[in-house]
Design a protein around this motif. Structure first.
Motif, PDB file in Angstrom:
ATOM      1  N   LEU A   1       0.794  -1.228   0.000  1.00  0.00           N
ATOM      2  CA  LEU A   1       0.000   0.000   0.000  1.00  0.00           C
ATOM      3  C   LEU A   1       0.831   1.285   0.000  1.00  0.00           C
ATOM      4  O   LEU A   1       0.540   2.204  -0.769  1.00  0.00           O
ATOM      5  CB  LEU A   1      -0.993  -0.012   1.167  1.00  0.00           C
ATOM      6  CG  LEU A   1      -2.051   1.074   1.160  1.00  0.00           C
ATOM      7  CD1 LEU A   1      -2.904   1.027  -0.108  1.00  0.00           C
ATOM      8  CD2 LEU A   1      -2.942   0.954   2.393  1.00  0.00           C
TER       9      LEU A   1
ATOM     10  N   CYS B   1      -7.798   0.573  -3.614  1.00  0.00           N
ATOM     11  CA  CYS B   1      -6.916   0.458  -2.447  1.00  0.00           C
ATOM     12  C   CYS B   1      -7.337   1.338  -1.275  1.00  0.00           C
ATOM     13  O   CYS B   1      -6.786   1.217  -0.188  1.00  0.00           O
ATOM     14  CB  CYS B   1      -5.466   0.742  -2.842  1.00  0.00           C
ATOM     15  SG  CYS B   1      -5.092   2.491  -3.145  1.00  0.00           S
TER      16      CYS B   1
ATOM     17  N   ARG C   1      -7.053   4.606  -1.124  1.00  0.00           N
ATOM     18  CA  ARG C   1      -6.277   5.855  -1.057  1.00  0.00           C
ATOM     19  C   ARG C   1      -6.670   6.743  -2.231  1.00  0.00           C
ATOM     20  O   ARG C   1      -6.343   6.447  -3.377  1.00  0.00           O
ATOM     21  CB  ARG C   1      -4.783   5.547  -1.109  1.00  0.00           C
ATOM     22  CG  ARG C   1      -4.255   4.954   0.176  1.00  0.00           C
ATOM     23  CD  ARG C   1      -2.760   4.770   0.164  1.00  0.00           C
ATOM     24  NE  ARG C   1      -2.043   5.936  -0.315  1.00  0.00           N
ATOM     25  CZ  ARG C   1      -0.764   5.898  -0.715  1.00  0.00           C
ATOM     26  NH1 ARG C   1      -0.093   4.765  -0.669  1.00  0.00           N
ATOM     27  NH2 ARG C   1      -0.172   6.987  -1.155  1.00  0.00           N
ATOM     28  N   GLU C   2      -7.367   7.807  -1.924  1.00  0.00           N
ATOM     29  CA  GLU C   2      -7.814   8.724  -2.965  1.00  0.00           C
ATOM     30  C   GLU C   2      -6.632   9.351  -3.707  1.00  0.00           C
ATOM     31  O   GLU C   2      -6.724   9.622  -4.898  1.00  0.00           O
ATOM     32  CB  GLU C   2      -8.699   9.816  -2.367  1.00  0.00           C
ATOM     33  CG  GLU C   2     -10.034   9.298  -1.888  1.00  0.00           C
ATOM     34  CD  GLU C   2     -10.896  10.381  -1.261  1.00  0.00           C
ATOM     35  OE1 GLU C   2     -10.681  11.573  -1.549  1.00  0.00           O
ATOM     36  OE2 GLU C   2     -11.796  10.022  -0.483  1.00  0.00           O
ATOM     37  N   ASP C   3      -5.513   9.567  -3.003  1.00  0.00           N
ATOM     38  CA  ASP C   3      -4.343  10.164  -3.644  1.00  0.00           C
ATOM     39  C   ASP C   3      -3.775   9.255  -4.728  1.00  0.00           C
ATOM     40  O   ASP C   3      -3.288   9.726  -5.755  1.00  0.00           O
ATOM     41  CB  ASP C   3      -3.260  10.519  -2.619  1.00  0.00           C
ATOM     42  CG  ASP C   3      -2.716   9.304  -1.871  1.00  0.00           C
ATOM     43  OD1 ASP C   3      -3.531   8.488  -1.360  1.00  0.00           O
ATOM     44  OD2 ASP C   3      -1.482   9.173  -1.760  1.00  0.00           O
ATOM     45  N   VAL C   4      -3.864   7.949  -4.535  1.00  0.00           N
ATOM     46  CA  VAL C   4      -3.362   6.993  -5.527  1.00  0.00           C
ATOM     47  C   VAL C   4      -4.240   7.039  -6.778  1.00  0.00           C
ATOM     48  O   VAL C   4      -3.737   7.071  -7.904  1.00  0.00           O
ATOM     49  CB  VAL C   4      -3.302   5.565  -4.938  1.00  0.00           C
ATOM     50  CG1 VAL C   4      -3.010   4.536  -6.014  1.00  0.00           C
ATOM     51  CG2 VAL C   4      -2.254   5.497  -3.832  1.00  0.00           C
TER      52      VAL C   4
END
Length: 134
Positions: free
Chosen positions: A60, A102, A104-107
């Motif tokens: 992650l 996953c 994670r909005e940033d990803v």
């Protein structure tokens, strides 16, 4: 050789002290995507997929580099011709089912930003692979 470290971790993961495994894993993740042989990127991505299946928390923190490696294999003209179709589909499924899910909005935002920077031709290649991953 990063691919050699991958093979060591795959084969001897249960025999290495935890700290050593973490150090070697970190070296792999900091090195991807590789510029050379597309086969090495494929080897690393297979390893990442296997680790994700049993220890998703381990991969992650490295999702941005993993995303970049996936996109390189699917769209980079130096790589995509050497990657077999079944692995392209597997990679697209990994993007769809792991990277985009996953949590994670940033990803996801980074994936979208990378896609926005692609040429029309690269976006078409990616779309074709993602379509096959349905």
């Amino acid at each position: 050789c990063i691919a050699c470290i991958v093979r060591i971790l795959e084969k001897y993961h249960d025999k290495l002290p935890a700290g050593e495994y973490d150090t070697l894993f970190g070296q792999i993740m900091s090195a991807i995507p590789l510029d050379g042989d597309p086969g090495e990127n494929q080897t690393i991505l297979k390893f990442v997929m296997n680790v994700n299946a049993t220890q998703p928390e381990r991969v992650l923190p490295h999702m941005d580099k993993i995303t970049l490696t996936c996109l390189k294999l699917l769209t980079d003209s130096r790589c995509k011709k050497d990657v077999e179709e079944p692995f392209k589909v597997l990679t697209a499924k990994f993007i769809k089912n792991v990277i985009m899910q996953c949590g994670r909005e940033d990803v996801v935002a980074n994936l979208q930003a990378m896609e926005a920077q692609m040429s029309e031709f690269e976006r078409a290649d990616l779309a074709k692979c993602m379509e096959k991953a349905q």
